[in-house]
Design an enzyme around this catalytic site. Structure first.
Site, short mmCIF file in Angstrom:
data_model
loop_
_atom_site.label_atom_id
_atom_site.label_comp_id
_atom_site.label_asym_id
_atom_site.label_seq_id
_atom_site.Cartn_x
_atom_site.Cartn_y
_atom_site.Cartn_z
N HIS A 86 8.16 -0.51 1.32
CA HIS A 86 7.99 0.54 1.14
C HIS A 86 7.74 0.78 -0.89
O HIS A 86 7.56 1.89 -1.10
CB HIS A 86 9.26 1.59 1.09
CG HIS A 86 9.43 1.69 2.58
ND1 HIS A 86 10.02 1.04 3.42
CD2 HIS A 86 8.81 2.68 3.64
CE1 HIS A 86 10.04 1.41 4.96
NE2 HIS A 86 9.06 2.49 4.81
N CYS A 136 11.54 -3.04 -2.21
CA CYS A 136 11.11 -3.44 -0.86
C CYS A 136 9.62 -3.47 -0.60
O CYS A 136 8.97 -3.00 -1.02
CB CYS A 136 11.53 -2.04 -0.09
SG CYS A 136 10.80 -2.10 1.74
N HIS A 193 0.78 6.02 14.77
CA HIS A 193 1.51 6.40 15.82
C HIS A 193 0.72 6.49 16.93
O HIS A 193 1.26 6.01 18.27
CB HIS A 193 2.34 7.65 15.49
CG HIS A 193 3.18 7.78 14.18
ND1 HIS A 193 2.86 8.67 13.26
CD2 HIS A 193 4.13 7.01 13.96
CE1 HIS A 193 3.52 8.43 12.33
NE2 HIS A 193 4.42 7.44 12.64
N CYS A 217 13.24 2.11 4.94
CA CYS A 217 13.57 1.08 6.09
C CYS A 217 14.61 1.93 6.80
O CYS A 217 14.93 1.23 7.96
CB CYS A 217 13.94 -0.20 5.76
SG CYS A 217 12.54 -1.22 4.98
N LYS A 235 0.15 7.85 2.41
CA LYS A 235 -0.04 9.38 1.88
C LYS A 235 -0.48 9.25 0.48
O LYS A 235 -1.24 10.06 -0.08
CB LYS A 235 1.54 9.85 1.83
CG LYS A 235 1.93 10.56 3.18
CD LYS A 235 3.18 11.46 3.15
CE LYS A 235 3.79 11.90 4.39
NZ LYS A 235 5.20 12.03 4.24
N HIS A 238 -0.10 10.23 13.14
CA HIS A 238 -0.97 9.88 12.52
C HIS A 238 -1.74 8.81 13.50
O HIS A 238 -0.99 8.49 14.40
CB HIS A 238 -1.18 9.32 11.09
CG HIS A 238 -0.10 8.30 10.92
ND1 HIS A 238 -0.24 7.19 11.54
CD2 HIS A 238 1.04 7.99 10.13
CE1 HIS A 238 0.89 6.22 11.26
NE2 HIS A 238 1.68 7.05 10.29
N LYS A 270 -5.25 0.37 4.06
CA LYS A 270 -3.90 0.82 4.71
C LYS A 270 -3.67 2.35 4.67
O LYS A 270 -3.93 2.87 3.51
CB LYS A 270 -2.65 -0.02 3.88
CG LYS A 270 -1.46 0.08 4.72
CD LYS A 270 -0.33 -0.59 4.01
CE LYS A 270 1.12 -0.79 4.72
NZ LYS A 270 1.79 0.75 5.02
N CYS A 296 17.30 0.51 1.33
CA CYS A 296 16.04 1.12 1.31
C CYS A 296 16.14 2.31 2.39
O CYS A 296 16.36 2.06 3.53
CB CYS A 296 15.11 0.01 1.54
SG CYS A 296 13.38 0.69 2.05
N1 MSP Z 1 11.86 5.17 14.08
C1 MSP Z 1 11.54 3.94 13.94
C2 MSP Z 1 11.47 3.04 15.23
C3 MSP Z 1 12.69 3.16 16.05
S1 MSP Z 1 12.27 2.46 17.56
C4 MSP Z 1 13.80 2.33 18.15
C5 MSP Z 1 10.16 3.87 13.11
N2 MSP Z 1 9.47 4.86 13.17
S2 MSP Z 1 7.86 5.23 12.43
O1 MSP Z 1 7.70 6.48 12.64
O2 MSP Z 1 7.83 4.50 11.14
O3 MSP Z 1 7.04 4.30 13.40
C6 MSP Z 1 6.80 4.32 14.71
C7 MSP Z 1 5.94 3.34 15.28
O4 MSP Z 1 4.59 3.58 14.79
C8 MSP Z 1 6.26 1.97 14.94
O5 MSP Z 1 6.21 1.06 15.93
C9 MSP Z 1 5.33 1.35 13.74
O6 MSP Z 1 4.93 0.18 13.72
C10 MSP Z 1 4.15 2.31 14.28
N3 MSP Z 1 3.40 2.54 13.28
C11 MSP Z 1 3.20 3.44 12.01
N4 MSP Z 1 2.15 2.97 11.19
C12 MSP Z 1 1.27 2.26 11.92
C13 MSP Z 1 0.05 2.02 11.57
N5 MSP Z 1 -0.63 2.31 10.54
N6 MSP Z 1 -0.65 1.26 12.74
C14 MSP Z 1 -0.08 0.87 13.79
N7 MSP Z 1 1.03 1.25 14.03
C15 MSP Z 1 2.09 1.89 13.00
O7 MSP Z 1 9.72 2.70 12.71
#
Ligand code: MSP
Length: 520
Positions: free
Chosen positions: A147, A144, A21, A129, A301, A18, A298, A126
Site C-alpha cells: 500500500h 507497507c 476482482h 492490509c 486509483k 474492477h 498496475k 497497515c
Molecule cells: N477482503 C480481502 C479478502 C478476504 S478473503 C477471506 C481482500 N479483498 S480485495 O477486495 O482487496 O481483493 C479481493 C480479491 O481480488 C483478492 O483475491 C485480490 O487478490 C483480488 N484482486 C484485487 N486486485 C486485483 C488485480 N488487479 N488483479 C487480480 N486480482 C486482484 O483482499
C-alpha cells in the site's frame, strides 16, 4: 466425482468492483461451470468482506451509516457479477447475521480451547492490509510494500491467536502435499514466510475499531477482519461448532479456494491454522492467481486506470459478457500475471470467437441449408478420425482443469477449432457439391457439426451464452456431462432452416474499441 466446492476471496466493499476482482470471479466461475459437468454436485461461493477500519473511515467521511454504505457497495458487486454471468451458488456478506453469530462461536471455541489469549501489544498496523506488519515486512522506507503507506503504531490489549502452535503442522502439510498450493512455485514463498511467523492479533479495541463483530462476553473488543473474513468459507455453508448443516457435511472441505497472490499468506497460513484449531479438514487446493494489469501498468486509483467490467461492456456495446469472460479467463497462464488492453481484447475475441469458431458453425449450417435444405441424411453419418481428436481434446481439457489451468485448457479448445477449420478447408465441401459429390459433401458437414457439439460443450464454461446459441442450432443438450459425450448427437432428419441460423458472436467494433471509454 461426487462434489466440487469452490470459493473466491470476498471483496472489500470500500471501493467499486474492477476487472481485477472480475478476473478472479470469472476464473472461479469457469472452474465451477467446468466441474459442474463432471461432478454430481458443484457449488460456488463468493461474497463481500464488509467490516474493518477502512469501511468505518470511508463511511464516516461520507456521513453514512457503515451498514448502509456496505449495502450500497455490496450491491455493486452483485450487479457486476450478474452482468458477467457469474453463476455462483451463494453470495455471502460478512454483515449477514448468521455469519456474525457463527464467527462469535468460532472465536469462543478457540478461546475455550486456549488457542486464543489476551495480550498487551504495540504493533505496526497497515489499514490497507487490515493487518499488523512486522519490521521485516516493510520496504526500505519503512512503508507497507503493497500500500506504499507508513503503518500506524498501535498499542492495544488484544486477543491473539496461537499461530505458532500450528507452524510445524502447516510446514509438514505443505511439504507433504506439493499440489496444495497452486501453482506449486508459490509454496516456497509460503514456507519462507512460515519461518518468521508470530502469534497474530485477532481482535481490536472497540475504541479504535467499532465496525466489526463483537467478541462474545467482552464488549470492549471486536473480532478483527481476518478471522471474520476467512470464516466465511465455512459459515456460508452451515458450519456451526454446535452442529453443522447437511450442506456443510456434504461440501466441506473445499476442492479449490481461489484467491489473489497478495493474500496467499492469509489463506495458506492463517486460514489453515484456524481450520486445524477447529479440527476441520483442510481445503484440497489453494489457487493463487496473478494480477491483472492495464496496458501493462498496475491498476490503481492514483494512476486513474481502474477499469470496471461494466465500462468495458459499455464501451464495446456488448449485450453479453462472453467475450470478456473468455479474454479474462485466458489472460494469463495459471498463477501468472495477465494484462488487459482494449486492442488486444478486440483482436483476440474477434479472431477466436468470431472468425474461427462462430464462422465455422455459421458456414457449415449455411451449406447444410444450401445443399440439403438443412437435412442430415442417413448416408452422411460416418465416423471420422476427427472424432478421436475430439475425445482426446476432452481428456486434455479435463486434465488441465484438474490442475486449474484454465487458460491452458482454452488453448486446447482453440487447437481443436483450428483442426476442424483446416479439415473444412482441405475437404472443401463447396467444391464437392460443385462436382456433384453430394454424399461426400454431406459427410464433411455432418462431421463438422458433430465436432461443433463437442466444442460448444467445452467452450461453455468460458462462454455460456455463445455455447447455448451453438447448442440450440445443433439441437444439442448443452447440459451433457463430459463423460456422456459420444459424438452421436446429430440426428438424421431436418436439423435447421435458413431462418434459424444466427451468428453466435458478432465481432467487436474496432471504432468503438478505439474510442473505448474507460469509466473509472
Ligand atoms: N477482503 C480481502 C479478502 C478476504 S478473503 C477471506 C481482500 N479483498 S480485495 O477486495 O482487496 O481483493 C479481493 C480479491 O481480488 C483478492 O483475491 C485480490 O487478490 C483480488 N484482486 C484485487 N486486485 C486485483 C488485480 N488487479 N488483479 C487480480 N486480482 C486482484 O483482499
Amino acid at each position: 466425482m461426487e462434489k466440487f466446492y469452490t470459493t473466491t476471496a470476498i471483496d472489500y466493499v470500500n471501493g467499486a468492483p474492477h476487472i481485477g476482482h472480475a478476473y478472479e470471479k470469472i476464473l472461479t466461475d469457469v472452474l465451477f461451470r467446468h466441474f459442474s459437468k463432471r461432478a454430481d454436485c458443484a457449488y460456488m461461493l463468493t461474497g463481500t468482506d464488509e467490516h474493518g477500519i477502512k469501511i468505518q473511515k470511508t463511511s464516516a467521511s461520507m456521513n453514512i451509516n457503515p451498514k448502509e454504505f456496505c449495502d450500497m457497495n455490496a450491491q455493486k458487486f452483485i450487479d457486476s457479477w450478474k452482468l458477467l454471468d457469474i453463476n455462483y451458488s451463494q453470495f455471502i456478506r460478512t454483515t449477514d447475521e448468521k455469519h456474525k453469530k457463527i464467527v462469535q462461536k468460532i472465536f469462543k471455541k478457540l478461546l475455550d480451547k486456549g488457542d486464543i489469549y489476551k495480550h498487551s501489544y504495540t504493533g505496526l498496523y497497515c489499514s490497507g492490509c487490515e493487518a499488523f506488519l512486522s519490521e521485516k515486512d516493510l520496504d526500505e522506507n519503512g512503508f507497507c510494500p503493497v500500500h506504499k503507506k507508513k503503518p500506524e503504531v498501535v498499542s492495544e490489549e488484544n486477543y491473539f491467536f496461537k499461530l505458532t502452535k500450528y507452524k510445524e503442522a502447516i510446514i509438514k502439510h505443505i511439504k507433504q502435499n506439493p499440489d496444495f498450493i497452486v501453482p506449486s512455485f508459490r509454496a516456497n514463498e509460503v514456507l519462507n514466510q512460515l519461518e518468521n511467523i508470530e502469534d497474530i492479533s485477532v481482535s481490536r479495541a472497540k475504541t479504535n475499531v467499532s465496525w466489526g463483530i463483537d467478541v462474545l462476553d467482552d464488549p470492549t473488543q471486536v473480532i478483527y477482519v481476518w478471522i471474520d473474513a476467512l470464516s466465511n468459507y465455512i459459515t456460508a455453508i452451515g458450519y456451526d461448532p454446535d452442529g453443522s448443516s447437511d450442506l456443510f457435511k456434504k461440501l466441506w472441505s473445499a476442492d479449490v479456494q481461489v484467491i489473489g497472490k497478495d493474500i496467499l499468506k492469509f489463506h495458506s497460513i492463517y486460514w489453515i491454522a484456524i481450520l486445524m484449531a477447529l479440527d476441520l479438514p483442510l481445503p484440497k487446493h489453494i489457487l493463487a492467481h496473478g494480477w491483472i494489469t492495464i496496458d501493462e501498468a498496475k491498476m490503481s486509483k492514483s494512476l486513474g486506470n481502474v477499469i470496471s467490467p461494466k465500462s468495458i461492456m459499455e464501451a464495446f456495446n456488448m449485450t453479453e459478457p462472453d467475450a470478456l469472460r473468455y479474454y479474462m479467463a485466458t489472460a494469463a497462464p495459471c498463477g501468472k500475471d495477465g494484462n488487459y488492453s482494449d486492442n488486444d481484447f478486440k483482436e483476440k475475441v474477434n479472431a477466436h470467437l468470431a472468425n474461427s469458431m462462430g464462422n465455422l458453425l455459421n458456414r457449415t449450417l449455411s451449406m447444410l441449408v444450401k445443399y440439403f435444405d438443412g437435412e442430415i441424411k442417413q448416408e452422411f453419418i460416418k465416423k471420422s478420425p476427427l472424432f478421436d481428436e475430439a475425445l482426446k481434446t476432452i481428456k486434455e481439457v479435463e486434465h488441465h482443469f484438474d490442475y486449474f489451468e484454465v487458460a491452458e485448457a482454452a488453448q486446447k479448445i482453440t487447437e481443436l477449432v483450428d483442426k476442424v477449420n483446416k479439415y473444412v478447408t482441405d475437404a472443401a465441401p463447396w467444391s464437392l457439391a460443385k462436382e456433384g459429390k453430394m454424399i461426400e459433401c454431406g459427410e464433411v458437414l455432418y462431421t463438422v457439426l458433430e465436432l461443433m457439439c463437442v466444442i460448444s460443450s467445452l467452450i461453455y464454461p468460458y462462454c455460456p451464452n455463445i455455447a447455448g446459441k451453438m447448442a440450440k442450432q445443433l439441437k444439442y443438450d448443452i447440459n451433457t456431462k463430459y463423460d456422456d459425450i459420444k459424438l452421436d448427437n446429430i440426428k438424421i432428419g431436418k436439423l435447421i432452416s435458413k431462418e434459424e441460423i444466427t451468428p453466435v458472436f458478432l465481432r467487436l467494433d474496432s471504432e468503438l474499441a478505439d474510442k473505448a471509454n474507460k469509466v473509472k
